[in-house]
Design a protein around this motif. Structure first.
Motif, PDB file in Angstrom:
ATOM      1  N   TRP A   1      19.276 -12.858  33.442  1.00 30.85           N
ATOM      2  CA  TRP A   1      18.464 -13.818  33.795  1.00 30.85           C
ATOM      3  C   TRP A   1      18.205 -15.150  32.445  1.00 30.85           C
ATOM      4  N   GLU A   2      17.851 -15.955  32.778  1.00 25.11           N
ATOM      5  CA  GLU A   2      18.219 -17.379  31.612  1.00 25.11           C
ATOM      6  C   GLU A   2      16.403 -18.310  31.492  1.00 25.11           C
ATOM      7  N   TYR A   3      16.027 -18.286  30.843  1.00 26.72           N
ATOM      8  CA  TYR A   3      14.692 -18.476  30.527  1.00 26.72           C
ATOM      9  C   TYR A   3      14.843 -19.711  29.327  1.00 26.72           C
ATOM     10  N   ASP A   4      14.382 -21.122  29.523  1.00 24.95           N
ATOM     11  CA  ASP A   4      13.727 -21.413  28.011  1.00 24.95           C
ATOM     12  C   ASP A   4      12.656 -22.445  28.465  1.00 24.95           C
ATOM     13  N   ALA A   5      11.928 -23.131  27.902  1.00 27.80           N
ATOM     14  CA  ALA A   5      11.131 -23.700  27.722  1.00 27.80           C
ATOM     15  C   ALA A   5      10.406 -23.925  26.294  1.00 27.80           C
ATOM     16  N   GLU A   6       9.969 -25.324  25.917  1.00 34.73           N
ATOM     17  CA  GLU A   6       9.840 -26.668  25.082  1.00 34.73           C
ATOM     18  C   GLU A   6       8.434 -26.796  24.711  1.00 34.73           C
ATOM     19  N   GLU A   7       7.624 -27.099  23.700  1.00 31.85           N
ATOM     20  CA  GLU A   7       6.427 -26.952  23.462  1.00 31.85           C
ATOM     21  C   GLU A   7       6.511 -27.923  22.187  1.00 31.85           C
TER      22      GLU A   7
ATOM     23  N   HIS B   1      19.511  -5.390  27.997  1.00 37.87           N
ATOM     24  CA  HIS B   1      19.802  -6.860  27.016  1.00 37.87           C
ATOM     25  C   HIS B   1      19.391  -7.543  27.739  1.00 37.87           C
ATOM     26  N   TYR B   2      17.961  -8.630  26.687  1.00 33.32           N
ATOM     27  CA  TYR B   2      18.095  -9.529  26.527  1.00 33.32           C
ATOM     28  C   TYR B   2      17.959 -10.258  25.240  1.00 33.32           C
ATOM     29  N   HIS B   3      18.481 -11.566  24.700  1.00 33.37           N
ATOM     30  CA  HIS B   3      17.763 -12.092  23.786  1.00 33.37           C
ATOM     31  C   HIS B   3      16.986 -12.310  23.442  1.00 33.37           C
ATOM     32  N   LEU B   4      15.205 -12.544  22.856  1.00 33.54           N
ATOM     33  CA  LEU B   4      14.305 -13.926  22.802  1.00 33.54           C
ATOM     34  C   LEU B   4      14.281 -14.117  21.813  1.00 33.54           C
ATOM     35  N   GLY B   5      15.240 -15.572  21.336  1.00 37.83           N
ATOM     36  CA  GLY B   5      14.835 -16.585  20.418  1.00 37.83           C
ATOM     37  C   GLY B   5      13.638 -17.796  20.824  1.00 37.83           C
ATOM     38  N   ILE B   6      13.260 -17.790  19.598  1.00 37.03           N
ATOM     39  CA  ILE B   6      11.717 -18.845  19.075  1.00 37.03           C
ATOM     40  C   ILE B   6      12.661 -19.814  18.037  1.00 37.03           C
ATOM     41  N   PHE B   7      12.607 -21.243  18.410  1.00 43.39           N
ATOM     42  CA  PHE B   7      13.140 -21.997  17.148  1.00 43.39           C
ATOM     43  C   PHE B   7      12.355 -22.912  16.970  1.00 43.39           C
ATOM     44  N   LEU B   8      12.220 -23.431  16.067  1.00 47.40           N
ATOM     45  CA  LEU B   8      10.904 -24.375  15.856  1.00 47.40           C
ATOM     46  C   LEU B   8      11.529 -25.488  14.132  1.00 47.40           C
ATOM     47  N   ILE B   9      11.232 -26.113  15.113  1.00 50.65           N
ATOM     48  CA  ILE B   9      11.460 -27.303  14.143  1.00 50.65           C
ATOM     49  C   ILE B   9      10.295 -28.509  13.733  1.00 50.65           C
ATOM     50  N   ASP B  10      10.601 -29.252  12.182  1.00 51.49           N
ATOM     51  CA  ASP B  10       9.358 -29.748  11.785  1.00 51.49           C
ATOM     52  C   ASP B  10       9.490 -30.984  12.163  1.00 51.49           C
ATOM     53  N   LYS B  11       8.181 -32.398  11.716  1.00 57.62           N
ATOM     54  CA  LYS B  11       8.640 -33.596  12.085  1.00 57.62           C
ATOM     55  C   LYS B  11       9.488 -33.890  12.136  1.00 57.62           C
ATOM     56  N   VAL B  12      10.518 -33.910  10.379  1.00 57.59           N
ATOM     57  CA  VAL B  12      11.904 -34.608  10.161  1.00 57.59           C
ATOM     58  C   VAL B  12      13.000 -34.000  10.120  1.00 57.59           C
ATOM     59  N   GLY B  13      13.352 -32.672  11.428  1.00 56.52           N
ATOM     60  CA  GLY B  13      14.160 -31.709  11.579  1.00 56.52           C
ATOM     61  C   GLY B  13      14.898 -30.344  11.068  1.00 56.52           C
ATOM     62  N   ASN B  14      14.345 -29.760  10.273  1.00 57.19           N
ATOM     63  CA  ASN B  14      13.929 -28.791   9.273  1.00 57.19           C
ATOM     64  C   ASN B  14      13.924 -27.674  10.984  1.00 57.19           C
ATOM     65  N   GLN B  15      15.010 -26.925  10.787  1.00 56.58           N
ATOM     66  CA  GLN B  15      15.045 -26.035  12.118  1.00 56.58           C
ATOM     67  C   GLN B  15      14.821 -24.248  11.452  1.00 56.58           C
ATOM     68  N   SER B  16      14.551 -23.761  12.163  1.00 57.30           N
ATOM     69  CA  SER B  16      14.920 -21.817  11.794  1.00 57.30           C
ATOM     70  C   SER B  16      14.264 -21.574  13.242  1.00 57.30           C
ATOM     71  N   GLN B  17      14.621 -20.077  13.219  1.00 59.28           N
ATOM     72  CA  GLN B  17      15.381 -19.547  14.780  1.00 59.28           C
ATOM     73  C   GLN B  17      14.956 -17.947  14.417  1.00 59.28           C
ATOM     74  N   SER B  18      14.268 -17.419  15.289  1.00 62.36           N
ATOM     75  CA  SER B  18      13.779 -15.949  14.775  1.00 62.36           C
ATOM     76  C   SER B  18      14.365 -15.038  16.482  1.00 62.36           C
ATOM     77  N   PHE B  19      15.050 -14.488  16.037  1.00 61.73           N
ATOM     78  CA  PHE B  19      15.874 -13.984  17.664  1.00 61.73           C
ATOM     79  C   PHE B  19      15.295 -12.418  17.684  1.00 61.73           C
ATOM     80  N   ILE B  20      14.741 -11.515  18.504  1.00 63.40           N
ATOM     81  CA  ILE B  20      14.544 -10.268  18.786  1.00 63.40           C
ATOM     82  C   ILE B  20      15.263  -9.838  20.376  1.00 63.40           C
ATOM     83  N   GLU B  21      15.833  -8.436  20.314  1.00 64.88           N
ATOM     84  CA  GLU B  21      16.564  -7.635  22.207  1.00 64.88           C
ATOM     85  C   GLU B  21      15.107  -7.273  22.259  1.00 64.88           C
TER      86      GLU B  21
END
Length: 149
Positions: free
Chosen positions: A87-93, A119-139
């Motif tokens: 299974w693969e899932y992608d969504a962006e807001e 087992h699947y990885h669930l990741g959240i990627f966060l990008i600010d207005k100027v392009g700095n990025q953070s990510q957080s993963f859980i299983e």
């Protein structure tokens, strides 16, 4: 007359300086945004057909931009003959303009059939207005009720 010209020149230069500094503060933003994942918890168990509710508090020192959710297999790569697929899932807001903090809530429906449990990885990627990025993963663990691990 001379005082009026000097006053006008001073005001114009001051306005240019202030707007230049405001633009520079956006250009100099090198701070990564923050993700505080509230749910689900790492190693949470779900069944085929369940709905996952993802909740997080997203923060940035200047302005948030975009949040993306991604789910993909965390399997070790070996394959068994099966009609089911990983299974693969992608969504962006896009986060509303001007926000430095956003309460993120997103629901994901796990397919009831046709995908592999495991087992699947669930990741959240966060990008600010100027392009700095953070990510957080859980299983997370997706199980078939008829085939518990």
């Amino acid at each position: 007359m001379k005082n009026s010209i000097l006053k006008y020149t001073f005001i114009t230069l001051s306005a240019l300086f202030i707007s230049s500094c405001a633009e520079d503060s956006m250009d100099l933003d090198t701070t990564k945004p923050e993700i505080n994942l509230i749910s689900p918890k790492d190693e949470a168990h779900f069944h085929l057909g369940d709905e996952i509710t993802i909740e997080a508090i997203l923060k940035d020192n200047v302005e948030l931009g975009t949040v993306k959710v991604e789910i993909h297999s965390a399997g070790d790569g070996h394959q068994h003959k099966s009609a089911a697929v990983n299974w693969e899932y992608d969504a962006e807001e896009v986060i509303p303009s001007g926000k430095t903090e956003h309460t993120f809530s997103h629901k994901v429906k796990i397919p009831a059939e046709g995908i592999k449990d495991g087992h699947y990885h669930l990741g959240i990627f966060l990008i600010d207005k100027v392009g700095n990025q953070s990510q957080s993963f859980i299983e997370i663990d997706v199980v078939d009720e008829n085939h518990e691990h």
